[in-house]
Every structure is written in C-alpha cells, then in structure tokens.
Design an enzyme around this catalytic site. Structure first.
Site, short mmCIF file in Angstrom:
data_model
loop_
_atom_site.label_atom_id
_atom_site.label_comp_id
_atom_site.label_asym_id
_atom_site.label_seq_id
_atom_site.Cartn_x
_atom_site.Cartn_y
_atom_site.Cartn_z
N LYS A 117 61.88 33.77 52.72
CA LYS A 117 62.24 34.82 51.77
C LYS A 117 63.30 34.27 50.85
O LYS A 117 64.08 33.40 51.23
CB LYS A 117 62.81 36.03 52.52
CG LYS A 117 62.75 37.29 51.71
CD LYS A 117 61.37 37.87 51.79
CE LYS A 117 61.21 39.19 51.10
NZ LYS A 117 59.97 39.83 51.52
N1 GLU Z 1 57.02 40.34 49.08
C1 GLU Z 1 55.84 40.66 49.79
C2 GLU Z 1 56.15 40.89 51.25
O1 GLU Z 1 57.25 41.18 51.64
C3 GLU Z 1 54.74 39.63 49.58
C4 GLU Z 1 55.08 38.24 49.98
C5 GLU Z 1 54.05 37.20 49.51
O2 GLU Z 1 53.08 37.57 48.89
O3 GLU Z 1 54.31 36.03 49.79
O4 GLU Z 1 55.28 40.88 52.08
#
Ligand code: GLU
Length: 431
Positions: A117
């Site tokens: 993240k």
């Molecule tokens: N931000 C989204 C999540 O928390 C998508 C993450 C992604 O597509 O890599 O799942």
C-alpha cells in the site's frame, strides 16, 4: 531470540489503531491455525518500507513538502499489489495495516499477488490541478526504484483516480526510459486501462453480497440497503445492489445522509453528483429525500449496510445501534475489532473487506494480464470473469465459516493465511 520476542511483545502492547488491530487479528488466526511463531512473525512484519518526502512549488511560489510511504508487506504469493491513497490521516502504521490487508485480500480471492500500500499525507482538495500533478509525479519518481510489473504494481485508492495513475505512469516511464503499462493498474482506458475497472470494487461488493445472501437460501430481490460513502465504491455498490433487485433506501457522503423510504432513483443522485466538481449530497433537494446524519445512516432500519467511506466507522460506540442484518465492507477496515465483536454477538453477518471489496484488485489483476498480453477484453468478459472470481471466493469463505463455526472475517483470515503459509513453506523461505 526469546528476549527479542519479549521486547516485541511489550512494544506492541500499547499500540492502538488499525495496524495494532490488524496484527491482533493475524496473531489470533495464527493461534487458531496452530502456526509456528516464526511463521506468524512473517505476516506481522512488512518485507520492505519506504518513506519519501514529496516537495513541490505551490501556486503561492513557496516550497511545500509532504510525507509519503510505500509499504511492501508480502511477496510470498507474487508481486506486491495495492493502491496509493492521498489523505491527511495517512500514517506509516495505517499504510502497514492496509498493505497487510492487501496480502490477505489477494490470497482470499486467490489471485497471484502479495500485498502493498502507498499513501501521501496531504489534503488534495486544497491543491490546484497543477499542484496535484506535481506532487503525484514527485511521489511516483521517489517510489520508482521499488515498483514494476513483476515487482510492485500500484493502483488508485482513496482520493486517487485514473488521471493520477496516468501521471504516475508517465513520470516512471520518463525516469526509466521505457513505457511500462503493466507497472500500474487503474489507468485510463486510453492508456492501457481496463474496461470495468472504475466500477469493479462496487460491482464486487454487490456480487459478494448477492452470493452470500443466496447461500442463506434468500434473494436480494426486495431487500433494502444503506450505503455510506458516495465515491466510486459507494456509488457502484449502490448501483450493483439495485441492479440485483435491492432497494437503496439510504445514501451518504462527507456532508451527511439522505433517506428515501421507497428507494432512490440512483440516476437522479448520479446526475446531481456529476452536476459540478465536488457536488455534495447536502445540496440535493429532491422532494423524495429527507436529510439525515451519518449516525442515523449507520443505524438505519435496512437489511444491508455497506460502509464504503473510510476506516473505523462502526466501533464499540455505535455497533449496538446497527439494525442491518448484513454489513458488507466496501471500505478497508470500516469496522473496528470492538465493533466487530459486538456485531458478531448480535448475530449480524459481516462480509469482510478482504472479500467484499476485493473486486477492485481482481479487475486490476485482469488489467495487468491484458497489459502483459497486449490484448484487451470487452466489458462483458471483464464482468463475467469478475463474477466468477467473486462467486468462487465467497463460496470458499462462507463454506469455511459454516464448517468451522466462525465469522466470515475469521474464515477469510484463515483461508488467506493458509494460502500464504502454504506458498511460504513451498518456497523454502528461511532455508
Ligand atoms: N485500492 C484498492 C484496494 O484497496 C485496489 C488495489 C489494487 O487494485 O491494487 O483494494
């Protein structure tokens, strides 16, 4: 070694917040699955963390700087994967928690990724478009050394979108000298994005909720729902549930909530939301709708509640007021540990974030596959494949929960941790 572990235990004792709660949940599952301490430790500690300082020249001609992070939690099952958020409340600990949840989420739906993240501690609503682009390019350039199509594939998250991802992709290609479409997902369609990515998280919430309801021998037809958050996730969750027969009775955004006993005509709300940038629901004055507070939304008398805004919305303080029978987590971490305990005690089923909102990363995976192949799928193919993956994952988790008499969250943690541990042991890590 023993002493180190004691020190680690005592330093974690005072921790609070999402990272502490996520680690507690992992420890708990480690105990239930009778995993070795060393194995659990692998899940409790991110593999790599980067802190960056993003400096831009503001429109006022002065320098402004912001702290940002990229936390790579686990690469055991594949390249790191996860979004980047822009928000004033971003911290390294929140980013760690969200990175760990990505590892578990990718394992829950069984796609070949680890978890990561990113975040930038800022308030993007205060920036001009030029400032937003400057900060975005700077952040992407700073994390460029640790990302790539087989390394770490970032995507959008809270307050970031396909335009921001397009700027990031351009900044990284400029540094590396190569176009590399598969380094990011959530790109605009014109820049190798996938059809259906924008709606994917919300559609996934709707599919997971529908399959869960069907496994209880019921149907979404005629059920009522409240959706907290009217960003992309909330909006498409509402549309997806309505498409499957549910009546959307309550919606909200940062400005407050709206209730309509007969169910909203979502098109009218969408038109309002798109009427101008930053349009808020508090300025919606359709005669069918009455204005309510966020607390009233969470306590609405509906069958399904979808918290699709931010973390820690349902806590020990308000879980007792929730009247929905199913809570489907559109956001990451919207229910605290204490909130979860109370909901479970009250017999309210919680479809956990790592299952319910995984549609976004599932279609990110499809986007990455399409990019690596240099081929593009149409919307029907993307949505059919999304349905297949979400349906299979929901069945896996509900079946595990029923067989072991545990909550859906414990089941999702157990299934995903088992998958990560299987891969970890097969790799011979720590040989
Ligand atoms: N931000 C989204 C999540 O928390 C998508 C993450 C992604 O597509 O890599 O799942």
């Amino acid at each position: 070694m023993g002493a180190d572990n004691k020190l680690a235990a005592s330093t974690t004792a005072n921790e609070t917040g999402m990272w502490a709660e996520t680690k507690d949940r992992i420890r708990q599952i480690g105990k239930t699955l009778k995993l070795d301490e060393g194995v659990v430790d692998v899940l409790l500690k991110p593999e790599r963390e980067m802190t960056v300082r993003v400096t831009i020249t503001g429109d006022d001609g002065k320098l402004h700087s912001y702290e940002g992070y990229r936390v790579q939690h686990s690469s055991v099952r594949g390249p790191y994967k996860g979004g980047i958020r822009y928000h004033p409340s971003v911290t390294i600990d929140e980013t760690r928690a969200l990175a760990a949840l990505m590892s578990l989420k990718c394992a829950t739906v069984n796609i070949p990724y680890g978890g990561a993240k990113g975040g930038l501690q800022c308030d993007p609503s205060k920036w001009s478009k030029r400032e937003l682009q400057s900060a975005t390019r700077e952040y992407a350039t700073l994390i460029a050394p640790i990302i790539g199509p087989m390394r770490d594939i970032p995507a959008p998250d809270v307050n970031t979108n396909s335009q921001i991802i397009a700027w990031m992709g351009d900044a990284v290609s400029t540094v590396s000298g190569n176009p590399s479409p598969a380094t990011f997902t959530g790109k605009p369609i014109a820049l190798w994005g996938s059809v259906g990515r924008d709606a994917a998280t919300g559609n996934g919430v709707a599919v997971a909720t529908q399959r869960y309801v069907e496994m209880q021998g019921k149907s979404l037809q005629g059920m009522t729902a409240a959706v907290q958050g009217f960003g992309k996730v909330g909006l498409y969750s509402a549309l997806g549930l309505a498409e499957r027969g549910a009546k959307i009775m309550v919606v909200s955004d940062v400005s407050g909530g709206l209730i309509c006993k007969d169910g909203f005509d979502l098109q009218r709300l969408c038109d309002h939301a798109r009427s101008q940038p930053g349009a808020l629901l508090c300025d919606y004055h359709g005669s069918e709708a009455a204005h309510i507070s966020n607390e009233e939304l969470l306590a609405a008398d509906v069958d399904i509640l979808v918290p699709a805004a931010m973390e820690d919305q349902i806590t020990g303080a308000n879980a007792g007021q929730v009247r929905a029978k199913i809570v489907s987590e559109g956001a990451n971490g919207p229910v605290s540990t204490e909130g979860d305990r109370i909901l479970e005690q009250r017999g309210i089923a919680v479809i956990p974030d790592i299952l319910a909102n995984s549609g976004g990363v599932v279609v990110s995976y499809f986007e990455w596959v399409q990019n690596l192949q240099g081929m593009f799928w149409d919307g029907d193919e993307v949505n059919a494949r999304l349905d297949t993956v979400m349906t299979r994952a929901t069945k896996d988790i509900v079946t595990y929960a029923q067989a072991n008499g545990v909550s859906l969250r414990s089941a999702a943690f157990a299934v995903s941790v088992n998958r990560i541990v299987e891969a970890l042991l097969l790799r011979g890590t720590g040989h």
